[in-house]
Design a protein around this motif. Structure first.
Motif, PDB file in Angstrom:
ATOM      1  N   PRO A 194       0.756  -1.188   0.052  1.00 45.00           N
ATOM      2  CA  PRO A 194       0.040   0.182  -0.098  1.00 45.00           C
ATOM      3  C   PRO A 194       0.872   1.319   0.089  1.00 45.00           C
ATOM      4  N   ALA A 195       1.965   1.282   0.720  1.00 48.52           N
ATOM      5  CA  ALA A 195       2.862   2.482   0.755  1.00 48.52           C
ATOM      6  C   ALA A 195       3.351   3.114  -0.688  1.00 48.52           C
ATOM      7  N   ARG A 196       3.409   2.286  -1.804  1.00 48.24           N
ATOM      8  CA  ARG A 196       3.659   2.376  -3.124  1.00 48.24           C
ATOM      9  C   ARG A 196       2.526   2.985  -4.040  1.00 48.24           C
ATOM     10  N   ARG A 197       1.062   2.862  -3.492  1.00 44.13           N
ATOM     11  CA  ARG A 197       0.142   3.071  -4.458  1.00 44.13           C
ATOM     12  C   ARG A 197       0.149   4.470  -4.966  1.00 44.13           C
ATOM     13  N   VAL A 198      -0.142   4.256  -6.155  1.00 48.91           N
ATOM     14  CA  VAL A 198      -0.573   5.807  -6.864  1.00 48.91           C
ATOM     15  C   VAL A 198      -1.918   5.892  -7.498  1.00 48.91           C
ATOM     16  N   VAL A 199      -2.366   4.601  -8.011  1.00 48.40           N
ATOM     17  CA  VAL A 199      -3.597   4.646  -8.416  1.00 48.40           C
ATOM     18  C   VAL A 199      -4.803   3.987  -7.572  1.00 48.40           C
ATOM     19  N   PRO A 200      -5.574   4.576  -6.936  1.00 49.91           N
ATOM     20  CA  PRO A 200      -6.534   3.572  -6.039  1.00 49.91           C
ATOM     21  C   PRO A 200      -7.080   2.319  -6.559  1.00 49.91           C
ATOM     22  N   ILE A 201      -7.103   1.270  -6.016  1.00 50.71           N
ATOM     23  CA  ILE A 201      -7.443  -0.170  -6.471  1.00 50.71           C
ATOM     24  C   ILE A 201      -8.438  -0.764  -5.528  1.00 50.71           C
ATOM     25  N   GLY A 202      -9.346  -1.307  -5.501  1.00 49.22           N
ATOM     26  CA  GLY A 202     -10.287  -2.257  -4.557  1.00 49.22           C
ATOM     27  C   GLY A 202      -9.882  -3.680  -4.932  1.00 49.22           C
ATOM     28  N   VAL A 203      -9.302  -4.369  -3.795  1.00 49.13           N
ATOM     29  CA  VAL A 203      -8.980  -5.589  -4.128  1.00 49.13           C
ATOM     30  C   VAL A 203     -10.087  -6.570  -3.394  1.00 49.13           C
ATOM     31  N   ASP A 204     -10.541  -7.605  -4.217  1.00 49.92           N
ATOM     32  CA  ASP A 204     -11.666  -8.431  -3.591  1.00 49.92           C
ATOM     33  C   ASP A 204     -11.168  -9.423  -2.842  1.00 49.92           C
ATOM     34  N   TYR A 205      -9.824 -10.050  -2.842  1.00 48.41           N
ATOM     35  CA  TYR A 205      -9.395 -10.937  -2.408  1.00 48.41           C
ATOM     36  C   TYR A 205      -7.756 -10.844  -2.277  1.00 48.41           C
ATOM     37  N   LYS A 206      -7.460 -10.577  -0.846  1.00 50.24           N
ATOM     38  CA  LYS A 206      -6.082  -9.947  -0.846  1.00 50.24           C
ATOM     39  C   LYS A 206      -5.289 -11.176   0.109  1.00 50.24           C
ATOM     40  N   GLY A 207      -4.141 -11.318  -0.279  1.00 50.90           N
ATOM     41  CA  GLY A 207      -3.294 -12.298   0.858  1.00 50.90           C
ATOM     42  C   GLY A 207      -2.718 -11.760   1.458  1.00 50.90           C
ATOM     43  N   PHE A 208      -1.725 -10.835   1.203  1.00 52.54           N
ATOM     44  CA  PHE A 208      -0.833 -10.128   2.298  1.00 52.54           C
ATOM     45  C   PHE A 208      -0.765  -8.640   2.020  1.00 52.54           C
ATOM     46  N   GLU A 209      -0.575  -7.857   3.097  1.00 47.61           N
ATOM     47  CA  GLU A 209      -0.113  -6.540   2.885  1.00 47.61           C
ATOM     48  C   GLU A 209       1.346  -6.649   3.311  1.00 47.61           C
ATOM     49  N   ILE A 210       2.395  -6.102   2.565  1.00 44.50           N
ATOM     50  CA  ILE A 210       3.848  -6.020   2.687  1.00 44.50           C
ATOM     51  C   ILE A 210       4.488  -4.644   2.708  1.00 44.50           C
ATOM     52  N   PRO A 211       5.579  -4.665   3.441  1.00 47.32           N
ATOM     53  CA  PRO A 211       6.161  -3.429   3.351  1.00 47.32           C
ATOM     54  C   PRO A 211       6.993  -3.049   2.079  1.00 47.32           C
ATOM     55  N   ASP A 212       7.329  -1.849   2.140  1.00 47.15           N
ATOM     56  CA  ASP A 212       7.877  -1.249   0.665  1.00 47.15           C
ATOM     57  C   ASP A 212       9.342  -1.426   0.759  1.00 47.15           C
ATOM     58  N   LYS A 213       9.419  -2.795   0.444  1.00 49.88           N
ATOM     59  CA  LYS A 213      10.792  -3.503   0.131  1.00 49.88           C
ATOM     60  C   LYS A 213      10.898  -4.218  -1.060  1.00 49.88           C
ATOM     61  N   PHE A 214      12.051  -4.243  -1.805  1.00 52.75           N
ATOM     62  CA  PHE A 214      11.955  -5.079  -3.174  1.00 52.75           C
ATOM     63  C   PHE A 214      11.977  -6.561  -2.902  1.00 52.75           C
ATOM     64  N   VAL A 215      10.826  -7.106  -3.082  1.00 51.56           N
ATOM     65  CA  VAL A 215      10.641  -8.412  -2.908  1.00 51.56           C
ATOM     66  C   VAL A 215      10.756  -9.217  -4.367  1.00 51.56           C
ATOM     67  N   VAL A 216      11.141 -10.670  -4.226  1.00 55.47           N
ATOM     68  CA  VAL A 216      11.301 -11.611  -5.273  1.00 55.47           C
ATOM     69  C   VAL A 216      10.963 -13.043  -4.687  1.00 55.47           C
ATOM     70  N   GLY A 217      10.657 -13.754  -5.577  1.00 59.50           N
ATOM     71  CA  GLY A 217      10.321 -15.221  -5.229  1.00 59.50           C
ATOM     72  C   GLY A 217       8.814 -15.497  -5.551  1.00 59.50           C
ATOM     73  N   TYR A 218       8.606 -16.717  -5.832  1.00 56.65           N
ATOM     74  CA  TYR A 218       7.011 -17.268  -5.799  1.00 56.65           C
ATOM     75  C   TYR A 218       6.356 -16.490  -7.268  1.00 56.65           C
ATOM     76  N   GLY A 219       7.141 -16.388  -8.191  1.00 57.26           N
ATOM     77  CA  GLY A 219       6.731 -15.704  -9.253  1.00 57.26           C
ATOM     78  C   GLY A 219       7.476 -14.244  -9.472  1.00 57.26           C
ATOM     79  N   LEU A 220       7.931 -13.524  -8.555  1.00 56.07           N
ATOM     80  CA  LEU A 220       8.296 -12.233  -8.744  1.00 56.07           C
ATOM     81  C   LEU A 220       9.562 -12.242  -9.013  1.00 56.07           C
ATOM     82  N   ASP A 221      10.100 -11.386 -10.125  1.00 57.66           N
ATOM     83  CA  ASP A 221      11.504 -11.493 -10.384  1.00 57.66           C
ATOM     84  C   ASP A 221      12.211 -10.205  -9.970  1.00 57.66           C
ATOM     85  N   PHE A 222      13.514 -10.434 -10.400  1.00 58.51           N
ATOM     86  CA  PHE A 222      14.387  -9.267 -10.572  1.00 58.51           C
ATOM     87  C   PHE A 222      15.264  -9.424 -11.971  1.00 58.51           C
ATOM     88  N   ALA A 223      14.962  -8.783 -13.067  1.00 59.02           N
ATOM     89  CA  ALA A 223      15.721  -8.904 -14.291  1.00 59.02           C
ATOM     90  C   ALA A 223      15.366 -10.503 -14.572  1.00 59.02           C
TER      91      ALA A 223
END
Ligand code: PRP
Length: 188
Positions: free
Chosen positions: A138-167
């Motif tokens: 949420p700390a990074r949101r620019v465009v407001p969006i409503g999510v119907d099914y949300k897993g986890f709120e996470i801090p503003d850190k660059f995360v990878v794994g479980y599908g998320l990439d870096f390069a």
């Protein structure tokens, strides 16, 4: 003496969500989705490539009739921040008019990607359009969006794994972790 080969896990500073925690959450989300969409013509629309592991696990926790379709969208280059310019690289294979669409996404960050995708799909007149996102920053949101099914709120850190990439790397890690800053130093 053999030298150990470095692996993707060696580049992780901290595990944020381990495989068991993710699995439990996916199970909960799947049960809610199955309850809500039972008896409806459900299409799970996943956004490649990041949402692939999430979709694969989630669909097996949704024991109702449903079909799959895919969009490939890109808003990130090789860096760690979004460009804000969203491009459709691959569109849906089948029409969604009159069907119940649930968009399955790995992470909601600035919201640029999902807001673009929602408008794109809404224009095709589905019977309903829901959103399921495993991660929300949420700390990074620019465009407001409503999510119907949300897993986890996470801090503003660059995360990878479980599908998320870096390069394009780290998607195959079974957990979600924070990348060591030295890995992307100079690119942000
Ligand atoms: C990532 C992620 C989301 C999007 C979220 O996709 O998978 O789709 O960014 O960011 P936003 O809320 O700031 O738009 P990316 O464009 O990196 O493609 P990928 O799924 O192939 O990794």
């Amino acid at each position: 003496m053999t030298t150990a080969v470095k692996t993707p896990a060696d580049d992780i500073a901290e595990i944020l969500l381990d495989a068991d925690v993710i699995k439990q959450k996916v199970r909960e989300l799947g049960a809610r989705i199955a309850d809500d969409y039972a008896g409806r013509d459900l299409v799970l629309v996943s956004i490649l490539k990041g949402a692939l592991p999430f979709l694969a696990d989630l669909m097996r926790e949704v024991p109702i009739y449903c079909s799959l379709d895919f969009l490939e969208v890109s808003s990130y280059g090789a860096g760690t921040t979004t460009s804000g310019v969203v491009r459709i690289l691959k569109d849906l294979a089948k029409p969604i008019e009159g069907r119940h669409v649930l968009v399955v996404e790995d992470i909601l960050d600035t919201g640029h990607t999902l807001s673009y995708v929602i408008e794109h799909l809404r224009g095709q007149h589905p019977a309903s359009l829901g959103l399921c996102a495993l991660l929300d920053k949420p700390a990074r949101r620019v465009v407001p969006i409503g999510v119907d099914y949300k897993g986890f709120e996470i801090p503003d850190k660059f995360v990878v794994g479980y599908g998320l990439d870096f390069a394009e790397r780290y998607r195959n890690l079974p957990f979600i972790g924070v990348l060591k800053p030295e890995v992307y130093a100079g690119l942000t």
